[in-house]
Design a protein around this motif. Structure first.
Motif, PDB file in Angstrom:
ATOM      1  N   ALA A  58      12.785  -2.849  -5.820  1.00 13.50           N
ATOM      2  CA  ALA A  58      11.343  -2.765  -6.391  1.00 13.50           C
ATOM      3  C   ALA A  58      10.386  -2.211  -5.492  1.00 13.50           C
ATOM      4  O   ALA A  58       9.578  -1.171  -5.868  1.00 13.50           O
ATOM      5  CB  ALA A  58      10.687  -4.343  -6.465  1.00 13.50           C
ATOM      6  N   ASP A  62       8.121   0.925  -6.968  1.00 14.60           N
ATOM      7  CA  ASP A  62       6.916   0.605  -7.567  1.00 14.60           C
ATOM      8  C   ASP A  62       5.911   0.316  -6.538  1.00 14.60           C
ATOM      9  O   ASP A  62       4.586   0.397  -7.010  1.00 14.60           O
ATOM     10  CB  ASP A  62       7.272  -0.473  -8.590  1.00 14.60           C
ATOM     11  CG  ASP A  62       8.143  -0.302  -9.556  1.00 14.60           C
ATOM     12  OD1 ASP A  62       8.325   0.954 -10.216  1.00 14.60           O
ATOM     13  OD2 ASP A  62       8.861  -1.196 -10.192  1.00 14.60           O
ATOM     14  N   THR A  63       6.159   0.069  -5.314  1.00 14.68           N
ATOM     15  CA  THR A  63       5.007  -0.472  -4.514  1.00 14.68           C
ATOM     16  C   THR A  63       4.711   0.528  -3.500  1.00 14.68           C
ATOM     17  O   THR A  63       5.342   1.319  -3.141  1.00 14.68           O
ATOM     18  CB  THR A  63       5.619  -1.826  -3.838  1.00 14.68           C
ATOM     19  OG1 THR A  63       6.651  -1.490  -3.117  1.00 14.68           O
ATOM     20  CG2 THR A  63       5.887  -2.701  -4.882  1.00 14.68           C
ATOM     21  N   ARG A 149       5.097  10.648  -9.440  1.00 13.29           N
ATOM     22  CA  ARG A 149       3.944   9.748  -9.056  1.00 13.29           C
ATOM     23  C   ARG A 149       3.361  10.336  -7.776  1.00 13.29           C
ATOM     24  O   ARG A 149       4.142  10.794  -6.759  1.00 13.29           O
ATOM     25  CB  ARG A 149       4.711   8.412  -8.696  1.00 13.29           C
ATOM     26  CG  ARG A 149       5.175   7.793 -10.018  1.00 13.29           C
ATOM     27  CD  ARG A 149       5.658   6.346  -9.774  1.00 13.29           C
ATOM     28  NE  ARG A 149       5.954   5.535 -10.850  1.00 13.29           N
ATOM     29  CZ  ARG A 149       6.694   4.319 -10.769  1.00 13.29           C
ATOM     30  NH1 ARG A 149       6.970   3.803  -9.728  1.00 13.29           N
ATOM     31  NH2 ARG A 149       6.856   3.850 -11.908  1.00 13.29           N
ATOM     32  N   VAL A 197      -2.430   2.278 -11.509  1.00 16.39           N
ATOM     33  CA  VAL A 197      -1.703   1.451 -10.410  1.00 16.39           C
ATOM     34  C   VAL A 197      -2.567   0.259 -10.050  1.00 16.39           C
ATOM     35  O   VAL A 197      -3.909   0.455  -9.799  1.00 16.39           O
ATOM     36  CB  VAL A 197      -1.316   2.296  -9.064  1.00 16.39           C
ATOM     37  CG1 VAL A 197      -0.890   1.390  -8.004  1.00 16.39           C
ATOM     38  CG2 VAL A 197      -0.540   3.622  -9.460  1.00 16.39           C
ATOM     39  N   ARG A 216       0.491  -1.408  -6.635  1.00 13.01           N
ATOM     40  CA  ARG A 216       2.011  -1.470  -7.215  1.00 13.01           C
ATOM     41  C   ARG A 216       1.876  -0.860  -8.762  1.00 13.01           C
ATOM     42  O   ARG A 216       0.828  -1.312  -9.533  1.00 13.01           O
ATOM     43  CB  ARG A 216       2.375  -3.016  -7.613  1.00 13.01           C
ATOM     44  CG  ARG A 216       3.748  -3.291  -8.282  1.00 13.01           C
ATOM     45  CD  ARG A 216       4.076  -4.649  -8.217  1.00 13.01           C
ATOM     46  NE  ARG A 216       4.555  -5.104  -7.152  1.00 13.01           N
ATOM     47  CZ  ARG A 216       4.062  -6.042  -6.187  1.00 13.01           C
ATOM     48  NH1 ARG A 216       2.815  -6.518  -6.507  1.00 13.01           N
ATOM     49  NH2 ARG A 216       4.424  -6.501  -4.765  1.00 13.01           N
ATOM     50  N   TRP A 217       2.729   0.029  -8.887  1.00 14.35           N
ATOM     51  CA  TRP A 217       2.708   0.426 -10.294  1.00 14.35           C
ATOM     52  C   TRP A 217       3.149  -0.476 -11.321  1.00 14.35           C
ATOM     53  O   TRP A 217       4.162  -1.533 -10.968  1.00 14.35           O
ATOM     54  CB  TRP A 217       3.961   1.731 -10.331  1.00 14.35           C
ATOM     55  CG  TRP A 217       3.442   2.935 -10.387  1.00 14.35           C
ATOM     56  CD1 TRP A 217       3.121   3.809 -11.479  1.00 14.35           C
ATOM     57  CD2 TRP A 217       3.042   3.963  -9.133  1.00 14.35           C
ATOM     58  NE1 TRP A 217       2.369   4.918 -11.023  1.00 14.35           N
ATOM     59  CE2 TRP A 217       2.456   5.119  -9.528  1.00 14.35           C
ATOM     60  CE3 TRP A 217       3.343   3.510  -7.548  1.00 14.35           C
ATOM     61  CZ2 TRP A 217       2.200   5.808  -8.589  1.00 14.35           C
ATOM     62  CZ3 TRP A 217       2.861   4.453  -7.021  1.00 14.35           C
ATOM     63  CH2 TRP A 217       2.346   5.819  -7.325  1.00 14.35           C
ATOM     64  N   SER A 219       5.394  -2.428 -14.163  1.00 12.62           N
ATOM     65  CA  SER A 219       6.464  -2.434 -14.956  1.00 12.62           C
ATOM     66  C   SER A 219       6.561  -1.719 -16.114  1.00 12.62           C
ATOM     67  O   SER A 219       5.564  -1.623 -16.832  1.00 12.62           O
ATOM     68  CB  SER A 219       7.340  -3.729 -14.978  1.00 12.62           C
ATOM     69  OG  SER A 219       6.584  -4.446 -16.105  1.00 12.62           O
TER      70      SER A 219
END
Length: 224
Positions: A58, A62-63, A149, A197, A216-217, A219
């Protein structure tokens, strides 16, 4: 394990001069007392190992992690005169002279842009320092699920810091949390992420470079 960055050598040598002069003059007590100065300067350049505080899978996708140790001055919508053009969310971190000053990539990907800009040395906590002080702007991009991103981050020197050191270049591939340089003696880091985000820190929070998650993006399930 904590190592000392190579940038410490010239600064430590200069800091050792008063102790050397006192020793040559036969002032042993003064020499011993002044001997603490180069040790303190060397500690400023300490470079501890860091590990992210989230699951690796993760974490990579995503972070966004803090690029610097310090205290969050601001977390919220991009500020006028500070944020790049467009819509961004912003996290600004103040580094005191006592914080670790090694900087790390807040997000993994390819560096699209690295731009150094000379400037002033205003106190880093001042709003205008973001666009008037010496600084380096970096933009990192990564493709996830067919979408690009981007994270924009900025090294800014402050009143005590008089040099920004950036050891990466456009085109480099970086891992999240990888070392990218440092700033000398008290400074500031700004991080800008897209509006979708989620910020995970607030003003006043203490953050650790390469470990503390600051954004964090959402989910795929949350987006859908």
């Amino acid at each position: 394990m904590v190592t000392i960055d190579r940038e410490a050598a010239p600064a430590t040598a200069v800091a050792a001069v008063p102790a050397l002069v006192a020793a040559l003059a036969g002032r042993r007590g003064a020499a011993l007392a002044l001997g603490a100065l180069p040790a303190a300067v060397a500690l400023f350049f300490r470079d501890p190992e860091r590990r992210p505080d989230v699951d690796r899978a993760a974490f990579d996708a995503d972070t966004v992690v803090s690029p610097a140790d310090g205290k969050v001055m601001y977390a919220g919508p991009g500020q006028d005169g500070v944020a790049p053009e467009g819509e961004w969310q912003q996290v600004s971190i103040f580094l005191s002279a006592f914080d670790v000053h090694i900087n790390r990539a807040p997000y993994g990907g390819r560096l699209r842009e690295v731009t150094y800009k000379p400037g002033r040395w205003l106190a880093a906590y001042k709003h205008e320092s973001a666009h008037q002080n010496e600084r380096t702007d970096l933009v990192i991009e990564r493709e996830v699920d067919g979408q690009v991103r981007a994270v924009h981050f900025r090294q800014i020197v402050g009143l005590m810091a008089r040099r920004v050191v950036t050891r990466v270049a456009a085109g480099d591939e970086l891992a999240t949390g990888e070392r990218i340089g440092l700033m000398k003696f008290g400074s500031r880091m700004d991080v800008f992420v897209p509006p979708e985000v989620d910020l995970t820190v607030r003003a006043g929070a203490r953050v650790v470079a390469g470990e503390t998650v600051i954004a964090r993006w959402p989910s795929a399930d949350a987006v859908s």
